[in-house]
Design a protein around this motif. Structure first.
Motif, PDB file in Angstrom:
ATOM      1  N   LEU A 114       0.811  -1.214   0.000  1.00  0.00           N
ATOM      2  CA  LEU A 114       0.000   0.000   0.000  1.00  0.00           C
ATOM      3  C   LEU A 114       0.849   1.270   0.000  1.00  0.00           C
ATOM      4  O   LEU A 114       0.408   2.322  -0.459  1.00  0.00           O
ATOM      5  N   ILE A 115       2.065   1.174   0.522  1.00  0.00           N
ATOM      6  CA  ILE A 115       2.878   2.372   0.727  1.00  0.00           C
ATOM      7  C   ILE A 115       4.120   2.440  -0.162  1.00  0.00           C
ATOM      8  O   ILE A 115       4.324   3.409  -0.887  1.00  0.00           O
ATOM      9  N   LEU A 116       4.954   1.423  -0.093  1.00  0.00           N
ATOM     10  CA  LEU A 116       6.263   1.520  -0.749  1.00  0.00           C
ATOM     11  C   LEU A 116       6.237   1.765  -2.249  1.00  0.00           C
ATOM     12  O   LEU A 116       6.976   2.633  -2.727  1.00  0.00           O
ATOM     13  N   PRO A 117       5.445   1.052  -3.033  1.00  0.00           N
ATOM     14  CA  PRO A 117       5.488   1.305  -4.479  1.00  0.00           C
ATOM     15  C   PRO A 117       5.129   2.747  -4.850  1.00  0.00           C
ATOM     16  O   PRO A 117       5.760   3.342  -5.716  1.00  0.00           O
ATOM     17  N   GLY A 118       4.160   3.315  -4.175  1.00  0.00           N
ATOM     18  CA  GLY A 118       3.772   4.695  -4.459  1.00  0.00           C
ATOM     19  C   GLY A 118       4.789   5.698  -3.946  1.00  0.00           C
ATOM     20  O   GLY A 118       5.090   6.691  -4.604  1.00  0.00           O
ATOM     21  N   ALA A 119       5.324   5.428  -2.753  1.00  0.00           N
ATOM     22  CA  ALA A 119       6.288   6.355  -2.162  1.00  0.00           C
ATOM     23  C   ALA A 119       7.608   6.355  -2.925  1.00  0.00           C
ATOM     24  O   ALA A 119       8.250   7.398  -3.059  1.00  0.00           O
ATOM     25  N   LEU A 120       8.024   5.201  -3.414  1.00  0.00           N
ATOM     26  CA  LEU A 120       9.293   5.099  -4.128  1.00  0.00           C
ATOM     27  C   LEU A 120       9.143   5.253  -5.632  1.00  0.00           C
ATOM     28  O   LEU A 120      10.135   5.289  -6.349  1.00  0.00           O
ATOM     29  N   ASP A 121       7.911   5.318  -6.111  1.00  0.00           N
ATOM     30  CA  ASP A 121       7.602   5.410  -7.539  1.00  0.00           C
ATOM     31  C   ASP A 121       8.242   4.262  -8.327  1.00  0.00           C
ATOM     32  O   ASP A 121       8.768   4.444  -9.417  1.00  0.00           O
ATOM     33  N   ILE A 122       8.188   3.079  -7.732  1.00  0.00           N
ATOM     34  CA  ILE A 122       8.666   1.862  -8.389  1.00  0.00           C
ATOM     35  C   ILE A 122       7.462   0.929  -8.509  1.00  0.00           C
ATOM     36  O   ILE A 122       6.941   0.453  -7.508  1.00  0.00           O
ATOM     37  N   ALA A 123       6.999   0.709  -9.701  1.00  0.00           N
ATOM     38  CA  ALA A 123       5.829  -0.128  -9.978  1.00  0.00           C
ATOM     39  C   ALA A 123       4.621   0.312  -9.146  1.00  0.00           C
ATOM     40  O   ALA A 123       4.039  -0.479  -8.400  1.00  0.00           O
ATOM     41  N   PRO A 124       4.209   1.578  -9.273  1.00  0.00           N
ATOM     42  CA  PRO A 124       3.096   2.071  -8.448  1.00  0.00           C
ATOM     43  C   PRO A 124       1.765   1.374  -8.701  1.00  0.00           C
ATOM     44  O   PRO A 124       0.847   1.513  -7.896  1.00  0.00           O
ATOM     45  N   VAL A 125       1.648   0.601  -9.771  1.00  0.00           N
ATOM     46  CA  VAL A 125       0.420  -0.155  -9.996  1.00  0.00           C
ATOM     47  C   VAL A 125       0.205  -1.192  -8.894  1.00  0.00           C
ATOM     48  O   VAL A 125      -0.909  -1.679  -8.694  1.00  0.00           O
ATOM     49  N   LEU A 126       1.254  -1.487  -8.134  1.00  0.00           N
ATOM     50  CA  LEU A 126       1.117  -2.439  -7.035  1.00  0.00           C
ATOM     51  C   LEU A 126       0.257  -1.899  -5.894  1.00  0.00           C
ATOM     52  O   LEU A 126      -0.301  -2.679  -5.123  1.00  0.00           O
ATOM     53  N   VAL A 127       0.135  -0.580  -5.781  1.00  0.00           N
ATOM     54  CA  VAL A 127      -0.683  -0.002  -4.703  1.00  0.00           C
ATOM     55  C   VAL A 127      -2.149  -0.413  -4.841  1.00  0.00           C
ATOM     56  O   VAL A 127      -2.720  -0.974  -3.898  1.00  0.00           O
ATOM     57  N   PRO A 128      -2.806  -0.166  -5.978  1.00  0.00           N
ATOM     58  CA  PRO A 128      -4.202  -0.602  -6.055  1.00  0.00           C
ATOM     59  C   PRO A 128      -4.355  -2.122  -6.070  1.00  0.00           C
ATOM     60  O   PRO A 128      -5.372  -2.648  -5.612  1.00  0.00           O
ATOM     61  N   LEU A 129      -3.337  -2.821  -6.565  1.00  0.00           N
ATOM     62  CA  LEU A 129      -3.398  -4.288  -6.506  1.00  0.00           C
ATOM     63  C   LEU A 129      -3.340  -4.771  -5.058  1.00  0.00           C
ATOM     64  O   LEU A 129      -4.068  -5.690  -4.674  1.00  0.00           O
ATOM     65  N   GLY A 132      -9.467   4.657  -6.143  1.00  0.00           N
ATOM     66  CA  GLY A 132      -8.757   5.907  -6.379  1.00  0.00           C
ATOM     67  C   GLY A 132      -7.458   5.718  -7.137  1.00  0.00           C
ATOM     68  O   GLY A 132      -7.125   6.489  -8.035  1.00  0.00           O
ATOM     69  N   ARG A 133      -6.715   4.664  -6.786  1.00  0.00           N
ATOM     70  CA  ARG A 133      -5.403   4.460  -7.409  1.00  0.00           C
ATOM     71  C   ARG A 133      -5.494   3.761  -8.759  1.00  0.00           C
ATOM     72  O   ARG A 133      -4.614   3.923  -9.593  1.00  0.00           O
ATOM     73  N   PHE A 134      -6.542   3.007  -9.002  1.00  0.00           N
ATOM     74  CA  PHE A 134      -6.764   2.453 -10.346  1.00  0.00           C
ATOM     75  C   PHE A 134      -7.346   3.519 -11.269  1.00  0.00           C
ATOM     76  O   PHE A 134      -7.124   3.503 -12.457  1.00  0.00           O
ATOM     77  N   GLY A 135      -8.130   4.424 -10.684  1.00  0.00           N
ATOM     78  CA  GLY A 135      -8.905   5.355 -11.484  1.00  0.00           C
ATOM     79  C   GLY A 135      -8.355   6.768 -11.529  1.00  0.00           C
ATOM     80  O   GLY A 135      -7.238   7.010 -11.977  1.00  0.00           O
ATOM     81  N   PRO A 136      -9.135   7.715 -11.008  1.00  0.00           N
ATOM     82  CA  PRO A 136      -8.841   9.127 -11.233  1.00  0.00           C
ATOM     83  C   PRO A 136      -7.590   9.661 -10.526  1.00  0.00           C
ATOM     84  O   PRO A 136      -7.086  10.705 -10.889  1.00  0.00           O
ATOM     85  N   TYR A 137      -7.092   8.952  -9.531  1.00  0.00           N
ATOM     86  CA  TYR A 137      -5.946   9.460  -8.770  1.00  0.00           C
ATOM     87  C   TYR A 137      -4.766   8.497  -8.836  1.00  0.00           C
ATOM     88  O   TYR A 137      -4.036   8.334  -7.876  1.00  0.00           O
ATOM     89  N   ALA A 138      -4.607   7.866  -9.976  1.00  0.00           N
ATOM     90  CA  ALA A 138      -3.483   6.943 -10.177  1.00  0.00           C
ATOM     91  C   ALA A 138      -2.176   7.715 -10.152  1.00  0.00           C
ATOM     92  O   ALA A 138      -2.137   8.918 -10.427  1.00  0.00           O
ATOM     93  N   PHE A 139      -1.108   7.028  -9.857  1.00  0.00           N
ATOM     94  CA  PHE A 139       0.214   7.679  -9.809  1.00  0.00           C
ATOM     95  C   PHE A 139       0.712   7.976 -11.189  1.00  0.00           C
ATOM     96  O   PHE A 139       0.548   7.300 -12.123  1.00  0.00           O
TER      97      PHE A 139
END
Length: 124
Positions: free
Chosen positions: A61-76, A117-124
């Protein structure tokens, strides 16, 4: 909304990380004695596996978005935790543990909001 998603994800991450760590670190008998009677329905390895899933979901939930490494993992990760809570609600429903179902539904809803939110309108 981005800030709200980060706050929700952070709260979920703390909750799932601590809950998962407890399941991984403590023996099944101690968990049952502390009020988690549902563990009697699962083998010890199954309880540990649930704990690992929760810890990995919290990290996801945190690391992929915070590090911008494979941020699609957050919504997954959020989707996976929502599915985990759906399963937990089913288990508690079968055991007639209505108070636990309420907590499961709240966590499921919060995880679903992060996933949406992370899959849709507020994706990284």
């Amino acid at each position: 909304m981005n800030v709200a998603l980060w706050i929700i994800a952070g709260l979920l991450a703390v909750a799932f990380f601590l809950a998962g760590l407890m399941k991984v670190a403590q023996p099944k008998e101690k968990l049952a004695a502390s009020g988690m009677a549902w563990v009697d329905d699962f083998p010890a390895g199954g309880v540990k596996a649930i704990g690992v899933v929760e810890v990995l979901g919290a990290i996801g939930l945190i690391l992929p978005g915070a590090l911008d490494i494979a941020p699609v993992l957050v919504p997954l990760a959020a989707t996976g935790l929502a599915v985990t809570m759906l399963g937990a609600a089913v288990v508690h429903g079968r055991r007639k543990e209505s108070q636990s179902i309420g907590a499961n539904v709240i966590l499921l809803a919060l995880a679903a909001v992060v996933a949406w939110g992370r899959f849709g309108p507020y994706a990284f």
